[in-house]
Motif scaffolding. Structure first.
Motif, PDB file in Angstrom:
ATOM      1  N   SER A 171       0.863  -1.173   0.000  1.00 49.79           N
ATOM      2  CA  SER A 171       0.000   0.000   0.000  1.00 49.79           C
ATOM      3  C   SER A 171       0.900   1.223   0.000  1.00 49.79           C
ATOM      4  O   SER A 171       1.897   1.257   0.735  1.00 49.79           O
ATOM      5  CB  SER A 171      -0.905   0.015   1.234  1.00 49.79           C
ATOM      6  OG  SER A 171      -1.686   1.197   1.275  1.00 49.79           O
TER       7      SER A 171
ATOM      8  N   TYR B  46       0.794   5.626  -0.194  1.00 49.05           N
ATOM      9  CA  TYR B  46       0.064   6.890  -0.233  1.00 49.05           C
ATOM     10  C   TYR B  46       1.006   8.054  -0.514  1.00 49.05           C
ATOM     11  O   TYR B  46       2.127   8.096   0.013  1.00 49.05           O
ATOM     12  CB  TYR B  46      -0.670   7.137   1.088  1.00 49.05           C
ATOM     13  CG  TYR B  46      -2.067   6.558   1.099  1.00 49.05           C
ATOM     14  CD1 TYR B  46      -3.169   7.358   0.822  1.00 49.05           C
ATOM     15  CD2 TYR B  46      -2.271   5.212   1.364  1.00 49.05           C
ATOM     16  CE1 TYR B  46      -4.452   6.824   0.812  1.00 49.05           C
ATOM     17  CE2 TYR B  46      -3.548   4.669   1.366  1.00 49.05           C
ATOM     18  CZ  TYR B  46      -4.637   5.498   1.084  1.00 49.05           C
ATOM     19  OH  TYR B  46      -5.901   4.968   1.072  1.00 49.05           O
TER      20      TYR B  46
ATOM     21  N   PHE C 295      -2.343  -2.158   7.238  1.00 50.07           N
ATOM     22  CA  PHE C 295      -2.730  -1.335   6.093  1.00 50.07           C
ATOM     23  C   PHE C 295      -3.848  -0.357   6.465  1.00 50.07           C
ATOM     24  O   PHE C 295      -3.860   0.788   6.014  1.00 50.07           O
ATOM     25  CB  PHE C 295      -3.159  -2.227   4.926  1.00 50.07           C
ATOM     26  CG  PHE C 295      -2.015  -2.843   4.161  1.00 50.07           C
ATOM     27  CD1 PHE C 295      -0.770  -2.990   4.729  1.00 50.07           C
ATOM     28  CD2 PHE C 295      -2.195  -3.279   2.858  1.00 50.07           C
ATOM     29  CE1 PHE C 295       0.284  -3.565   4.032  1.00 50.07           C
ATOM     30  CE2 PHE C 295      -1.150  -3.847   2.138  1.00 50.07           C
ATOM     31  CZ  PHE C 295       0.097  -3.993   2.726  1.00 50.07           C
TER      32      PHE C 295
ATOM     33  N   GLU D 186      -3.662   3.644   6.202  1.00 44.18           N
ATOM     34  CA  GLU D 186      -4.629   4.377   5.388  1.00 44.18           C
ATOM     35  C   GLU D 186      -5.312   5.465   6.210  1.00 44.18           C
ATOM     36  O   GLU D 186      -5.543   6.572   5.703  1.00 44.18           O
ATOM     37  CB  GLU D 186      -5.664   3.403   4.823  1.00 44.18           C
ATOM     38  CG  GLU D 186      -6.651   4.048   3.873  1.00 44.18           C
ATOM     39  CD  GLU D 186      -7.459   3.018   3.100  1.00 44.18           C
ATOM     40  OE1 GLU D 186      -7.111   2.738   1.953  1.00 44.18           O
ATOM     41  OE2 GLU D 186      -8.437   2.489   3.677  1.00 44.18           O
ATOM     42  N   ARG D 187      -5.605   5.175   7.452  1.00 39.37           N
ATOM     43  CA  ARG D 187      -6.241   6.169   8.327  1.00 39.37           C
ATOM     44  C   ARG D 187      -5.289   7.348   8.579  1.00 39.37           C
ATOM     45  O   ARG D 187      -5.702   8.519   8.514  1.00 39.37           O
ATOM     46  CB  ARG D 187      -6.631   5.516   9.643  1.00 39.37           C
ATOM     47  CG  ARG D 187      -7.364   6.440  10.601  1.00 39.37           C
ATOM     48  CD  ARG D 187      -7.881   5.676  11.804  1.00 39.37           C
ATOM     49  NE  ARG D 187      -6.809   5.014  12.563  1.00 39.37           N
ATOM     50  CZ  ARG D 187      -6.582   3.704  12.554  1.00 39.37           C
ATOM     51  NH1 ARG D 187      -7.329   2.892  11.826  1.00 39.37           N
ATOM     52  NH2 ARG D 187      -5.598   3.193  13.277  1.00 39.37           N
TER      53      ARG D 187
ATOM     54  N   GLY E 185      -4.943   9.347   5.405  1.00 40.67           N
ATOM     55  CA  GLY E 185      -6.193  10.015   5.087  1.00 40.67           C
ATOM     56  C   GLY E 185      -6.393  11.298   5.858  1.00 40.67           C
ATOM     57  O   GLY E 185      -7.073  12.223   5.382  1.00 40.67           O
TER      58      GLY E 185
ATOM     59  N   PRO F 221      -3.979   7.495  -2.704  1.00 42.55           N
ATOM     60  CA  PRO F 221      -3.387   6.166  -2.879  1.00 42.55           C
ATOM     61  C   PRO F 221      -2.865   5.955  -4.294  1.00 42.55           C
ATOM     62  O   PRO F 221      -3.438   6.464  -5.256  1.00 42.55           O
ATOM     63  CB  PRO F 221      -4.565   5.227  -2.608  1.00 42.55           C
ATOM     64  CG  PRO F 221      -5.771   6.020  -3.021  1.00 42.55           C
ATOM     65  CD  PRO F 221      -5.456   7.450  -2.668  1.00 42.55           C
TER      66      PRO F 221
ATOM     67  N   HIS G  89      -5.695  -0.222  -1.364  1.00 42.62           N
ATOM     68  CA  HIS G  89      -6.405   0.774  -0.575  1.00 42.62           C
ATOM     69  C   HIS G  89      -7.876   0.391  -0.598  1.00 42.62           C
ATOM     70  O   HIS G  89      -8.293  -0.489  -1.357  1.00 42.62           O
ATOM     71  CB  HIS G  89      -6.192   2.176  -1.158  1.00 42.62           C
ATOM     72  CG  HIS G  89      -6.846   2.389  -2.491  1.00 42.62           C
ATOM     73  ND1 HIS G  89      -8.137   2.861  -2.624  1.00 42.62           N
ATOM     74  CD2 HIS G  89      -6.402   2.167  -3.756  1.00 42.62           C
ATOM     75  CE1 HIS G  89      -8.449   2.935  -3.906  1.00 42.62           C
ATOM     76  NE2 HIS G  89      -7.422   2.513  -4.610  1.00 42.62           N
ATOM     77  N   THR G  90      -8.684   1.081   0.206  1.00 40.06           N
ATOM     78  CA  THR G  90     -10.112   0.759   0.271  1.00 40.06           C
ATOM     79  C   THR G  90     -10.988   1.945  -0.115  1.00 40.06           C
ATOM     80  O   THR G  90     -12.208   1.889   0.051  1.00 40.06           O
ATOM     81  CB  THR G  90     -10.509   0.306   1.696  1.00 40.06           C
ATOM     82  OG1 THR G  90     -10.333   1.401   2.610  1.00 40.06           O
ATOM     83  CG2 THR G  90      -9.666  -0.875   2.146  1.00 40.06           C
TER      84      THR G  90
END
Length: 435
Positions: free
Chosen positions: A305, A307, A374, A378-379, A382, A388, A394-395
Motif C-alpha cells: 500500500s 500513499y 494497512f 490508510e487512516r 487520510g 493512494p 487501498h479501500t
C-alpha cells in the motif's frame, strides 16, 4: 479459457477468455465483438498492480504482442513505443539509441501502458511520475476506433488519459520524451531514522534522486542518494559481480525471502531479525547507466500500500506510522519505503498540483497483520488528504477519491463519453470511479 492472478497472487479470477492480439486491427475486432455481446474487457500488461484494477470479468486482452519501438528521433528525444512494451526491454532499446527515460520506478517488469496508466513513479524532488514523460497517445476506444491525442491533438482526451486507469480505452502506442543517455552515481548507506527525518528536506532537495527505507522495530534506515551524471564523459564503475550477487541477490532476495518466511512461522523472531537486517547492510558507492541504478529485481512476493501525502507533512505521517507500529502487536518484516516527487498537471496523478512524499508499506501476502497494518496506515494518510497509488492496495471509494482529486468529475465525465457501456469496466473500477 484461463485462470488469472497478478504477480503478488492476491488478485485472482476464475476462468476467463484470454486473447493476445497480433496487431491493432485484431485488437479492434476483439473489442467490437465484446461490446456487441455486452461483455467486459480488461487490458493487462505484467500484472504488477496489487489492486484488482487489471482483473478481467469476461475477456482479458494481453498486450504482449503489441510491443517494440515504432519510431525514435535521437535529435528531439521523442520515442514512440507500442503499449505492451515492457520497461526492461524499452530501457535496453533506448540505451542502444543513446537515450534514457528521465526517471523510473524501482522495478522494470511493467508494461509501459500499465505503468503510466496507474501512475507509476520514481523518486526525485524535481521529477514527476512516468506519465509526465508522455507526449502523445493512441487510444483504442470501446467502439473499435483509434484516437490519437497530444497537447495539440484532442487535448481534452490527452489531458486526462495520461493516467487513465485503463478506463478510457486501450493504449496501443505511447510517445515519450526521452533524454540523452546518462549515468547515476549511487551512494547507499546506513543512518538514523531520527536524523534522516529531521533533515529530510535537505536530503530530498540536495540530491537528484533521494529515498530511504526504514526498518520497522528499529531506528535504522538505508539511504540512497543518486546523482545524475552525463555520458559518455562519466566513467562507469558498476557494482562488482561478487558484491552485486551478495547484496542484491543473496541479501535482498534469497536471505530476505527466508527471513520473511521464518517470521511468518515464528513471529517472535521478526523483531530481532529486523535489527539484524538493519545492521547487516554496509555502505557502497557505484556509478552505472541510469536504469541499472533506478531499478532492481524483486523476487520476494509481497503486497503493498502506498500513499502520496503533501511533502510538508510527510515526516509527520511517517512518525505517526512509527508510533502505530510500536504500539501494536504486529511483526513487520518488510522495510517502509519513503520517496519524494514533484507536482504535475495530470488530473488523476497522485502528484496533481502538489509535491508529495510517497510512503509505501509492504507485507507478505499471507501476513496475519496485513489488514490492521494497512488500515492504520490508510487512516493516518487520510488525515492529511493522502492519495493512494492506483495500483497499490487501498479501500477508498469514488466518493472518497472525488474529495482528493479536484478534477475527478472531469475524468468520470470523459469516461461516460468514451465508454458509456463500460466495456472496459470491472468491479474495482466501479468502486473507485462510481457506477
Amino acid at each position: 479459457m484461463d485462470e488469472w492472478q497478478n504477480w503478488a497472487g492476491n488478485q485472482q479470477t476464475g476462468r476467463v477468455e484470454v486473447i493476445v492480439p497480433r496487431d491493432e486491427a485484431e485488437l479492434s475486432a476483439v473489442i467490437v465483438a465484446a461490446a456487441e455481446a455486452g461483455r467486459q474487457v480488461r487490458p493487462i500488461g505484467a500484472g504488477h498492480s496489487f489492486t484488482a484494477i487489471g482483473a478481467p470479468v469476461d475477456v482479458q486482452v494481453s498486450l504482449d504482442r503489441l510491443a517494440g519501438i515504432v519510431r525514435a528521433d535521437s535529435t528531439t528525444g521523442l520515442v514512440t513505443v507500442r503499449g505492451g512494451t515492457r520497461l526492461k526491454v524499452l530501457n535496453r532499446a533506448l540505451e542502444a539509441l543513446g537515450l534514457s527515460m528521465t526517471n523510473l520506478g524501482d522495478i522494470e517488469e511493467q508494461s509501459i501502458s500499465g505503468a503510466i496508466s496507474t501512475g507509476t513513479h520514481g523518486t526525485g524532488a524535481r521529477f514527476g511520475g512516468l506519465a509526465t514523460q508522455v507526449r502523445g497517445l493512441r487510444l483504442l476506444l470501446a467502439d473499435g476506433s483509434v484516437v490519437s491525442c497530444s497537447a495539440s491533438e484532442n487535448p481534452e482526451i490527452f489531458d486526462l488519459a495520461r493516467v487513465g486507469l485503463g478506463a478510457l480505452g486501450i493504449i496501443v502506442e505511447v510517445t515519450l520524451q526521452t533524454e540523452p543517455l546518462f549515468a547515476l552515481n549511487a551512494r547507499e548507506g546506513n543512518g538514523s531514522l531520527a536524523e534522516v527525518m529531521s533533515s529530510f528536506d535537505e536530503h530530498a532537495s540536495g540530491t537528484d534522486h533521494f529515498e530511504f527505507y526504514w526498518f520497522p522495530h528499529t531506528t535504522r534506515v538505508l539511504t540512497k542518494h543518486n546523482t545524475r551524471l552525463p555520458l559518455p564523459e562519466t566513467p562507469l564503475e558498476p557494482v562488482g559481480r561478487l558484491r552485486g550477487w551478495f547484496d542484491d541477490e543473496l541479501l535482498s532476495n534469497t536471505a530476505f525471502g527466508a527471513t520473511v518466511g521464518l517470521g511468518l512461522r515464528v513471529p517472535g523472531l521478526v523483531k530481532p531479525l529486523a535489527r539484524f537486517a538493519a545492521s547487516a547492510l554496509s555502505p557502497r558507492e557505484f556509478t552505472d547507466v541510469s536504469y541499472r541504478v533506478f531499478t532492481s529485481q524483486r523476487k520476494v512476493r509481497f503486497v503493498e500500500s502506498e500513499y502520496a501525502v503533501p511533502r510538508a507533512v510527510g515526516m509527520d505521517v511517517l512518525a505517526s506510522l512509527q508510533r502505530a507500529v510500536e504500539a501494536s502487536s504486529w511483526n513487520i518484516s518488510f522495510p517502509v519505503e519513503v520517496r519524494v516527487a514533484g507536482a504535475d498537471d495530470i488530473p488523476l496523478s497522485t502528484g496533481f498540483e502538489r509535491e508529495n512524499v510517497y510512503i509505501a508499506i509492504h507485507t507478505a501476502p499471507s501476513s496475519p497483520w496485513r489488514e490492521e497494518y494497512f488500515a492504520a496506515f490508510e487512516r493516518i494518510a487520510g488525515e492529511v488528504g493522502g492519495r493512494p497509488h492506483w495500483g497499490k492496495m487501498h479501500t477508498l471509494s469514488a466518493a472518497d477519491l472525488a474529495e482528493r482529486y479536484p478534477r475527478f468529475g472531469d475524468f468520470v465525465a470523459l469516461r461516460d463519453k468514451l465508454d458509456p457501456s463500460r466495456t472496459f469496466g470491472n468491479p474495482h473500477l466501479e468502486h473507485i470511479l462510481g457506477s
